[in-house]
Design an enzyme around this catalytic site. Structure first.
Site, PDB file in Angstrom:
ATOM      1  N   LYS A 145       0.803  -1.222   0.000  1.00 51.88           N
ATOM      2  CA  LYS A 145       0.000   0.000   0.000  1.00 51.88           C
ATOM      3  C   LYS A 145       0.835   1.272   0.000  1.00 51.88           C
ATOM      4  CE  LYS A 145      -4.427  -1.560   1.753  1.00 51.88           C
ATOM      5  NZ  LYS A 145      -5.495  -1.380   2.736  1.00 51.88           N
ATOM      6  N   LYS A 171      -4.648 -10.703  -6.061  1.00 51.47           N
ATOM      7  CA  LYS A 171      -5.859 -11.109  -5.336  1.00 51.47           C
ATOM      8  C   LYS A 171      -7.028 -10.199  -5.723  1.00 51.47           C
ATOM      9  CE  LYS A 171      -5.570  -8.465  -1.110  1.00 51.47           C
ATOM     10  NZ  LYS A 171      -5.561  -8.273   0.288  1.00 51.47           N
ATOM     11  N   LYS A 219     -11.129  -4.831  -3.515  1.00 48.24           N
ATOM     12  CA  LYS A 219     -12.224  -3.861  -3.589  1.00 48.24           C
ATOM     13  C   LYS A 219     -11.840  -2.657  -4.436  1.00 48.24           C
ATOM     14  CE  LYS A 219     -13.869  -4.652   1.155  1.00 48.24           C
ATOM     15  NZ  LYS A 219     -13.664  -4.174   2.537  1.00 48.24           N
TER      16      LYS A 219
HETATM   17  P1  AMP Z   1     -11.162  -6.411   3.948  1.00 43.25           P
HETATM   18  O1  AMP Z   1     -12.083  -6.105   2.865  1.00 43.25           O
HETATM   19  O2  AMP Z   1      -9.735  -6.137   3.607  1.00 43.25           O
HETATM   20  O3  AMP Z   1     -11.575  -5.832   5.255  1.00 43.25           O
HETATM   21  O4  AMP Z   1     -11.234  -7.993   4.118  1.00 43.25           O
HETATM   22  C1  AMP Z   1     -12.273  -8.642   4.808  1.00 43.25           C
HETATM   23  C2  AMP Z   1     -12.015 -10.124   4.857  1.00 43.25           C
HETATM   24  O5  AMP Z   1     -12.042 -10.684   3.541  1.00 43.25           O
HETATM   25  C3  AMP Z   1     -10.654 -10.528   5.438  1.00 43.25           C
HETATM   26  O6  AMP Z   1     -10.820 -11.672   6.243  1.00 43.25           O
HETATM   27  C4  AMP Z   1      -9.820 -10.833   4.233  1.00 43.25           C
HETATM   28  O7  AMP Z   1      -8.798 -11.768   4.500  1.00 43.25           O
HETATM   29  C5  AMP Z   1     -10.849 -11.427   3.293  1.00 43.25           C
HETATM   30  N1  AMP Z   1     -10.466 -11.250   1.889  1.00 43.25           N
HETATM   31  C6  AMP Z   1     -10.232 -10.080   1.247  1.00 43.25           C
HETATM   32  N2  AMP Z   1      -9.915 -10.286  -0.054  1.00 43.25           N
HETATM   33  C7  AMP Z   1      -9.923 -11.629  -0.239  1.00 43.25           C
HETATM   34  C8  AMP Z   1      -9.688 -12.484  -1.368  1.00 43.25           C
HETATM   35  N3  AMP Z   1      -9.367 -11.976  -2.565  1.00 43.25           N
HETATM   36  N4  AMP Z   1      -9.813 -13.821  -1.190  1.00 43.25           N
HETATM   37  C9  AMP Z   1     -10.149 -14.341   0.003  1.00 43.25           C
HETATM   38  N5  AMP Z   1     -10.393 -13.595   1.109  1.00 43.25           N
HETATM   39  C10 AMP Z   1     -10.289 -12.262   0.998  1.00 43.25           C
END
Ligand code: AMP
Ligand code: TRP
Length: 329
Positions: free
Chosen positions: A113, A195, A198
């Site tokens: 980041k 990966k 968002k």
């Molecule tokens: P965040 O949106 O970063 O707050 O992520 C929320 C949850 O989603 C966390 O447990 C992340 O590890 C999981 N997560 C985010 N992106 C991925 C992805 N591409 N594949 C699997 N899990 C994900």
């Protein structure tokens, strides 16, 4: 009794990676016997990068509604917003004084980041410490997350063990991460080496939980594959189709081997068409419930009540930690 905690940032575009890596586990654990689950909308994490205040407020309610739409029941689990419990920031500060800057600079998410930026906020560096505080505040045993959080869970464990060895071995419970097989790392549809995220510019790189069927179809049908044309799982050499197989497997519970057998001798077109159907039928009930919950009058009250229940637990832990450190009177 097993305590479970996890969080999702209210930054919009919650996608099937979030769902298949994390949210699906939240529901599974909620329904296990002898579990007490806390599911948090981690708004203080979101401001590590600039946010529009009006949008942030809306995104907090969006994520809370999605939690409930996927099956989290606020009567069984504590659903709340991080900033409504001041102890997160307070324990975060204490833990900041126990963390080394070296270990924070080594975090791959920080490196990614901050890469190429002349200057980044200090919060981006110390964010994993706030995550550790989120978890340690509730004497948590298990943290269901996607693979990308592995390093942060390790740091949380290191901090807990470090504090315990200085201030008494029962200061913190040392938590474990929980990762799924198929859903732990869902990759971008347009680039299976990155990966699913968002914030990627190309909206067809992800499937958001609220995408309409037409958009889901477009994103899957144009997903990157390879020229071999056989539905075979091989992450190294065939990352595109392997990612789609993981998605299929995570939605249906079919193993990758079962999918290989089912699609033997058939091309990617057939497989993708079926995956569109699988995805649309998994997401449409979630979308229906989401719309009802997001527009309901009771949403904010549910979150306030969750905040009060979380606050009562968090206050006790914070007091215990302050006593161990000799803080206050
Ligand atoms: P965040 O949106 O970063 O707050 O992520 C929320 C949850 O989603 C966390 O447990 C992340 O590890 C999981 N997560 C985010 N992106 C991925 C992805 N591409 N594949 C699997 N899990 C994900
Ligand atoms: N850092 C996590 C992410 O970006 C979100 C998060 C914050 C979290 N605090 C947490 C996840 C505590 C699990 C437990 O996805």
């Amino acid at each position: 009794m097993k305590r479970i905690f996890s969080g999702v940032q209210p930054t919009g575009n919650i996608h099937i990676g979030n769902y298949l890596g994390a949210l699906i586990q939240f529901v599974e654990l909620q329904d296990e016997k002898d579990s007490e689950c806390l599911y948090c909308v981690v708004d203080e994490h979101a401001i590590t990068v600039p946010q529009d205040p009006k949008e942030l407020r809306q995104h907090i309610l969006d994520v809370a509604s999605l939690y409930m739409a996927v099956g989290i029941d606020p009567k069984k689990s504590i659903v709340f917003v991080q900033s409504s419990v001041p102890a997160h920031a307070e324990l975060g500060w204490i833990l900041n004084c126990c963390a080394n800057t070296g270990e924070l600079f080594r975090m791959t998410q920080f490196k990614a980041k901050s890469q190429g930026k002349e200057s980044v906020g200090a919060g981006l560096l110390t964010y994993p410490v706030l995550m550790a505080a989120d978890i340690l505040l509730y004497d948590v045993d298990v943290v269901p997350v996607g693979n990308d959080q592995k390093q942060h869970i390790e740091l949380t464990r290191d901090l807990a063990i470090r504090v315990n060895s200085h201030y008494g071995k029962d200061t913190f419970v040392v938590p474990d991460g929980r990762f799924l097989k198929a859903g732990a790392r869902i990759m971008a549809l347009d680039d299976p080496t990155a990966k699913m995220s968002k914030s990627a510019k190309n909206e067809h790189s992800r499937i958001s939980l609220l995408d309409p069927p037409s958009k889901i179809k477009k994103s899957i049908m144009r997903a990157t594959t390879d020229s071999e044309g056989s539905v075979r799982f091989d992450i190294e050499n065939k990352p595109g189709i392997s990612n789609l197989m993981n998605i299929y497997s995570a939605f249906t519970g079919k193993t990758v081997q079962e999918l290989e057998d089912e699609y033997a001798g058939r091309g990617y077109g057939d497989f993708k068409k079926d995956l569109v159907e699988v995805t649309v039928s998994a997401l449409s009930p979630i979308q229906e419930r989401y719309n009802a919950i997001r527009n309901s009058d009771g949403l904010i009250d549910v979150l306030r009540e969750g905040g009060e229940r979380a606050d009562a637990i968090a206050k006790k832990t914070l007091k215990r930690v302050q006593d161990r450190f000799g803080l206050g009177l």
